[in-house]
Design an enzyme around this catalytic site. Sequence first.
Site, PDB file in Angstrom:
ATOM      1  N   ASP A 156     -16.423   3.847   3.430  1.00  0.00           N
ATOM      2  CA  ASP A 156     -15.026   3.708   2.964  1.00  0.00           C
ATOM      3  C   ASP A 156     -14.915   2.715   1.807  1.00  0.00           C
ATOM      4  O   ASP A 156     -14.257   2.989   0.804  1.00  0.00           O
ATOM      5  CB  ASP A 156     -14.117   3.239   4.114  1.00  0.00           C
ATOM      6  CG  ASP A 156     -13.845   4.339   5.125  1.00  0.00           C
ATOM      7  OD1 ASP A 156     -14.453   5.410   5.002  1.00  0.00           O
ATOM      8  OD2 ASP A 156     -13.015   4.112   6.019  1.00  0.00           O
ATOM      9  N   SER A 185       0.813  -1.222   0.000  1.00  0.00           N
ATOM     10  CA  SER A 185       0.000   0.000   0.000  1.00  0.00           C
ATOM     11  C   SER A 185       0.844   1.270   0.000  1.00  0.00           C
ATOM     12  O   SER A 185       1.927   1.305   0.592  1.00  0.00           O
ATOM     13  CB  SER A 185      -0.913   0.004   1.226  1.00  0.00           C
ATOM     14  OG  SER A 185      -1.841   1.046   1.122  1.00  0.00           O
TER      15      SER A 185
HETATM   16  N1  LIG Z   1      -1.656  -3.052   3.403  1.00  0.00           N
HETATM   17  C1  LIG Z   1      -2.092  -3.703   4.492  1.00  0.00           C
HETATM   18  N2  LIG Z   1      -1.447  -4.789   4.957  1.00  0.00           N
HETATM   19  C2  LIG Z   1      -1.894  -5.432   6.043  1.00  0.00           C
HETATM   20  N3  LIG Z   1      -2.983  -5.080   6.762  1.00  0.00           N
HETATM   21  C3  LIG Z   1      -3.664  -4.011   6.361  1.00  0.00           C
HETATM   22  C4  LIG Z   1      -3.253  -3.264   5.210  1.00  0.00           C
HETATM   23  N4  LIG Z   1      -4.125  -2.243   5.059  1.00  0.00           N
HETATM   24  C5  LIG Z   1      -5.037  -2.332   6.059  1.00  0.00           C
HETATM   25  N5  LIG Z   1      -4.770  -3.388   6.855  1.00  0.00           N
HETATM   26  C6  LIG Z   1      -5.574  -3.799   8.029  1.00  0.00           C
HETATM   27  O1  LIG Z   1      -6.449  -2.712   8.345  1.00  0.00           O
HETATM   28  C7  LIG Z   1      -6.170  -2.186   9.651  1.00  0.00           C
HETATM   29  C8  LIG Z   1      -6.278  -0.662   9.656  1.00  0.00           C
HETATM   30  O2  LIG Z   1      -7.613  -0.321   9.520  1.00  0.00           O
HETATM   31  P1  LIG Z   1      -8.283   0.850  10.324  1.00  0.00           P
HETATM   32  O3  LIG Z   1      -8.020   0.750  11.788  1.00  0.00           O
HETATM   33  O4  LIG Z   1      -9.687   0.883   9.879  1.00  0.00           O
HETATM   34  O5  LIG Z   1      -7.511   2.167   9.798  1.00  0.00           O
HETATM   35  P2  LIG Z   1      -7.549   2.857   8.361  1.00  0.00           P
HETATM   36  O6  LIG Z   1      -8.621   2.189   7.574  1.00  0.00           O
HETATM   37  O7  LIG Z   1      -7.886   4.286   8.653  1.00  0.00           O
HETATM   38  O8  LIG Z   1      -6.189   2.762   7.793  1.00  0.00           O
HETATM   39  C9  LIG Z   1      -4.762  -2.668   9.963  1.00  0.00           C
HETATM   40  O9  LIG Z   1      -4.609  -2.790  11.362  1.00  0.00           O
HETATM   41  C10 LIG Z   1      -4.713  -4.032   9.265  1.00  0.00           C
HETATM   42  O10 LIG Z   1      -5.335  -5.022  10.054  1.00  0.00           O
HETATM   43  C1  LIG Z   2     -15.238   6.408  11.680  1.00  0.00           C
HETATM   44  C2  LIG Z   2     -15.742   5.959  10.316  1.00  0.00           C
HETATM   45  O1  LIG Z   2     -16.819   6.837   9.947  1.00  0.00           O
HETATM   46  C3  LIG Z   2     -14.656   6.070   9.254  1.00  0.00           C
HETATM   47  C4  LIG Z   2     -13.418   5.281   9.576  1.00  0.00           C
HETATM   48  O2  LIG Z   2     -12.406   5.489   8.617  1.00  0.00           O
HETATM   49  P1  LIG Z   2     -10.911   4.953   8.865  1.00  0.00           P
HETATM   50  O3  LIG Z   2     -10.963   3.486   9.065  1.00  0.00           O
HETATM   51  O4  LIG Z   2     -10.383   5.644  10.103  1.00  0.00           O
HETATM   52  O5  LIG Z   2     -10.145   5.333   7.615  1.00  0.00           O
HETATM   53  C5  LIG Z   2     -16.259   4.524  10.442  1.00  0.00           C
HETATM   54  C6  LIG Z   2     -17.147   4.060   9.293  1.00  0.00           C
HETATM   55  O6  LIG Z   2     -17.827   4.899   8.650  1.00  0.00           O
HETATM   56  O7  LIG Z   2     -17.184   2.857   9.048  1.00  0.00           O
HETATM   57 MG   LIG Z   3     -10.573   1.663   8.194  1.00  0.00          MG
END
Ligand SMILES: Nc1ncnc2c1ncn2[C@@H]1O[C@H](COP(=O)(O)OP(=O)(O)O)[C@@H](O)[C@H]1O
Ligand SMILES: C[C@@](O)(CCOP(=O)(O)O)CC(=O)O
Ligand SMILES: [Mg+2]
Length: 389
Positions: A209, A139
């Site tokens: 999302d 990513s």
């Molecule tokens: N490129 C990736 N490789 C491994 N796991 C990933 C990757 N992208 C996302 N994840 C998973 O998604 C989680 C992050 O999601 P989240 O807490 O919703 O934050 P965000 O969606 O804002 O980045 C990570 O902890 C992991 O479990």
């Molecule tokens: C907090 C929320 O509105 C967005 C979460 O986005 P992210 O995983 O923090 O990128 C949760 C959702 O809509 O599923």
């Molecule tokens: Mg997320």
Amino acid sequence: MEGFRARAPGKIILAGEHAVVHGSAAVAAAIDLYTHSSLHLLPASEEDGAGAVEVDLRDTGLVFSWPCARLREVFGDRAGAAVNAPRPCSSNELASMAKLLEQEDIPEDKIWLAAGLSAFLYLYTSILGCRPGKAVVKSDLPLGAGLGSSAAFSVSLSGALLAAAGAVRPQAADAGTEWGSFHKEDLELVNQWAFQGEKIIHGKPSGIDNAVSTFGSMIKFKKGEFTNLKSSNPVKMLITDTRVGRNTKALVAGVSERASRHPDAMASVISAVNSISEELSSIVELAADDEVAITAKEEKLAELMEMNQGLLQCMGVSHCAIETVLRTTLKYNLVSKLTGAGGGGCVLTLIPSLLPNSVLEKTTTEIESHGFRCFQVKVGGRGLQFCRG
Ligand SMILES: Nc1ncnc2c1ncn2[C@@H]1O[C@H](COP(=O)(O)OP(=O)(O)O)[C@@H](O)[C@H]1O
Ligand SMILES: C[C@@](O)(CCOP(=O)(O)O)CC(=O)O
Ligand SMILES: [Mg+2]
């Protein structure tokens, strides 16, 4: 050996995060940072049960592998079972995956990966069954920072897996690129599977999302339905990654707990956010064709973002690092709000079109002096794309 590659974008939320989980409208846009998933199916060995499913998570430097026979014990042999009818992961399946992952010795400082691995195993075995294959995920996005890496992960994996299963038909590549898209009904299937992956990672996602990562563009989303917003003027945002780690699932659960402690007050907060998102979405679509009109439009957007940030604070999802960014940008008359789940992660700062470059540079330098990282992105681009190889 034929390969299937998909890329899905991250996103910013301009208004309405958290409230959208409780039925409010929200506005989000795709950004030009992608998660790439590639998949190679391996020939099934003659000996029944041989072969393995491997996933190489390049961003973490970790590779995981499970013998197909072991996966069959956990999931049964559900090859091709119901590829066209995405269904949620049951609590029994979640518990079995948790047990399977306990044997993996995931380093303590990367334990958050377990959620992503569960989503991977669920999507892989639901779409392809327990047949051998190798996936690589990489990513451009910071993981767990509010830019939707979890959705981009689920969308790009679902796209590659469904293409490998022959359940979606990729279109020819766009002129001058190696990337093509899918038909709308195929994107809908990808989106539904990706939502199942998001559920495993977020607990209770709104679906915004995965929708914006699948379909791209800028959207207004409410209760599972969304419309495309045609923004006639580019929206420029500076993103600051505070580098404060956080977890969306825990933050979403925290807001729900606050809502059950103070139902009336939180209902008013959510309703106010809904009004902000509705107004912001109509302002985005206003055609402004001279400097005065563009400035007036940007001032309204900034004010709505500022109001939304205040309400996110009411929900308990700000953080002192976020507040430091807000205070710093305010010195330069610029408005910021957190984006995504908050609690750390990323902050958006609206860049007015007439802002002198020197002011933007000074602001960035001062923000970065706190140890944060700033970058700019293109807003409102393509969603899921696919290529072979
Ligand atoms: N490129 C990736 N490789 C491994 N796991 C990933 C990757 N992208 C996302 N994840 C998973 O998604 C989680 C992050 O999601 P989240 O807490 O919703 O934050 P965000 O969606 O804002 O980045 C990570 O902890 C992991 O479990
Ligand atoms: C907090 C929320 O509105 C967005 C979460 O986005 P992210 O995983 O923090 O990128 C949760 C959702 O809509 O599923
Ligand atoms: Mg997320």
